[in-house]
Design a protein around this motif. Structure first.
Motif, short mmCIF file in Angstrom:
data_model
loop_
_atom_site.label_atom_id
_atom_site.label_comp_id
_atom_site.label_asym_id
_atom_site.label_seq_id
_atom_site.Cartn_x
_atom_site.Cartn_y
_atom_site.Cartn_z
N VAL A 60 -6.60 134.61 -136.61
CA VAL A 60 -7.38 135.63 -137.31
C VAL A 60 -6.63 136.96 -137.33
CG1 VAL A 60 -9.49 137.04 -137.21
CG2 VAL A 60 -9.62 134.57 -136.86
N GLY A 61 -6.08 137.34 -136.18
CA GLY A 61 -5.32 138.58 -136.13
C GLY A 61 -4.12 138.55 -137.06
N ALA A 62 -3.37 137.43 -137.05
CA ALA A 62 -2.19 137.30 -137.92
C ALA A 62 -2.60 137.34 -139.39
CB ALA A 62 -1.46 136.01 -137.59
N ALA A 63 -3.71 136.70 -139.72
CA ALA A 63 -4.18 136.68 -141.11
C ALA A 63 -4.60 138.08 -141.56
CB ALA A 63 -5.34 135.70 -141.26
N GLN A 64 -5.23 138.83 -140.67
CA GLN A 64 -5.63 140.19 -141.02
C GLN A 64 -4.43 141.05 -141.35
OE1 GLN A 64 -9.01 141.35 -141.26
NE2 GLN A 64 -7.78 142.81 -142.44
N ARG A 65 -3.35 140.91 -140.57
CA ARG A 65 -2.13 141.66 -140.86
C ARG A 65 -1.57 141.28 -142.24
NH1 ARG A 65 2.61 143.37 -138.35
NH2 ARG A 65 3.94 144.32 -139.96
N GLU A 101 -5.29 126.61 -140.50
CA GLU A 101 -5.11 126.31 -141.92
C GLU A 101 -5.38 127.55 -142.76
OE1 GLU A 101 -4.11 123.53 -143.49
OE2 GLU A 101 -3.82 122.36 -141.67
N MET A 102 -6.36 128.33 -142.35
CA MET A 102 -6.71 129.55 -143.07
C MET A 102 -5.54 130.53 -143.11
SD MET A 102 -7.40 132.98 -142.24
CE MET A 102 -7.90 132.92 -140.53
N VAL A 103 -4.89 130.77 -141.97
CA VAL A 103 -3.81 131.74 -141.96
C VAL A 103 -2.63 131.26 -142.82
CG1 VAL A 103 -2.64 130.90 -139.86
CG2 VAL A 103 -2.50 133.30 -140.49
N GLY A 104 -2.46 129.95 -142.92
CA GLY A 104 -1.43 129.43 -143.83
C GLY A 104 -1.73 129.77 -145.28
#
Length: 390
Positions: free
Chosen positions: A254-259, A328-331
């Protein structure tokens, strides 16, 4: 007792500020040197982040999992290499000892793990044993009152820095599968241990993995987590900490996706084509909106699962749901971020090129997406079978 809510909120705010002022500016140096700068390590130690999940009675912060996930939401907006250097200390490197260790083991190792003085690493994966972890071939044969451990472990996170290894080895050769595996606490300076060079990876530079070879490494029976009476129970110890670890990793995603979304939105509002910001184009807006919705969903799943674990629930299926969906989401978010950048997204001049490569690993380690699917489906089938009396 864990930190109170006010102190937890204060720590979260501090981490948010450190990410903006210190960690993100240090990313390029970390990538160039393939090493987290010493001053950043010291900063994270001073914040107590190496002992997030270690009980206060042993020198850690003793945070509940919900508070831990909220910290990861913030910390992992910066390069995940910074989280990786402390991740094993807060995960299976310490939690096996917390859950099943003897009091002597806890007092000897946990304070040093929590302070960051001692890096703890977990040795399970082998050249011929990955997803099928119960098929590992490393052996621990008895020699008097001791054990001699031999075998090779692969892709071991923080191996080059670790001072303590939790080594899964087959101590009961006559018992198949997971039943004959013990978990040994082995200090890195023990004779017979060889740590290979850092692996060359697609991404996550600064986060080190390496092979470790154990050649007749002598340890006493008291090195088994939980003591000699827990001989052959090591795999059960590992399974006990998986739920927490999978929810933690979902928070990392989640943190990586937010960035990634922040970078994509910033670029879309600056980049102009056809006389206007590309953020005004509806197809760009669709990618931004899809990313925001999926991040929100993963965040909510993660917090819900963390609260359940904090309440004492056993939720292996939901933990797998979190890890599968969030990774999968962050991908998907990473792919959209590169697409929004267009050609610039493929260039190393922009952070999304590196963040895209970093994100790819999340679907593989700590249980691939396919393993999570099996866990979820089998749990559903088992529950349904019980409900109809089969």
């Amino acid at each position: 007792m864990p930190l109170d809510e006010g102190l937890t909120l204060e720590l979260t705010e501090t981490v948010r500020r450190v990410v903006e002022e210190r960690l993100i500016p240090a990313e390029e140096q970390t990538v160039a040197e393939d090493k987290v700068p010493d001053e950043i390590r010291a900063l994270l130690r001073d914040l107590g982040l190496f002992g997030i999940s270690v009980p206060e009675s042993y020198g850690g912060l003793g945070l509940p999992l919900e508070a831990e996930t909220r910290l990861m939401f913030e910390l992992c907006r910066a390069s995940v290499a910074f989280r990786s250097i402390l991740g094993t200390n807060n995960g299976i490197g310490s939690q096996g000892i917390v859950i099943d260790g003897t009091e002597a083991q806890k007092r000897h190792y946990l304070p040093r793990i929590a302070s960051g003085e001692l890096i703890a690493s977990f040795c399970l994966t082998e050249p011929d044993s990955g997803s099928d972890a119960a098929s590992l071939r490393s052996v621990a044969r008895t020699d008097g009152d001791d054990f001699l451990i031999s075998g090779t472990k692969r892709y071991i996170t923080n191996a080059p820095e670790a001072g303590l290894f939790t080594v899964m080895a087959r101590s009961e050769p006559d018992q198949p599968g997971a039943k004959g595996i013990s978990a040994f606490l082995v200090e890195a300076e023990t004779p017979g241990i060889t740590v290979g060079p850092w692996d060359r990876k697609m991404g996550q530079r600064g986060a080190h993995t390496a092979d470790i070879t154990f050649d007749e490494v002598r340890v006493p029976a008291t090195a088994i987590i939980g003591g000699p009476e827990r001989r052959g129970q090591g795999f059960k110890t590992a399974m006990k900490v998986l739920d927490r670890g999978r929810v933690h990793l979902a928070a990392v995603c989640v943190g990586a996706a937010q960035r990634l979304l922040d970078e994509a939105l910033s670029y879309a509002m600056d980049r102009r084509q056809f006389g206007q910001e590309i953020a005004q184009f509806q197809l760009i807006q669709a990618m931004l909106a899809d990313s925001q919705a999926e991040i929100y969903a993963a965040r909510c799943m993660t917090i819900d699962a963390a609260r359940r674990i904090d309440a004492g629930e056993k939720i292996p299926m939901l933990a797998s749901c979190c890890k599968m969906f969030a990774s999968e989401m962050v991908g998907r978010v990473a792919d959209r971020a590169v697409q929004i950048h267009g050609g610039a997204g493929y260039m190393a001049d922009y952070p999304v090129e590196r963040l895209y490569r970093d994100a790819r690993l999340f679907r593989i380690y700590e249980g691939t997406t396919q393993i999570q699917q099996l866990v979820i489906a089998r749990a559903l089938i088992s529950e349904a079978s019980e409900a109809i009396g089969r």
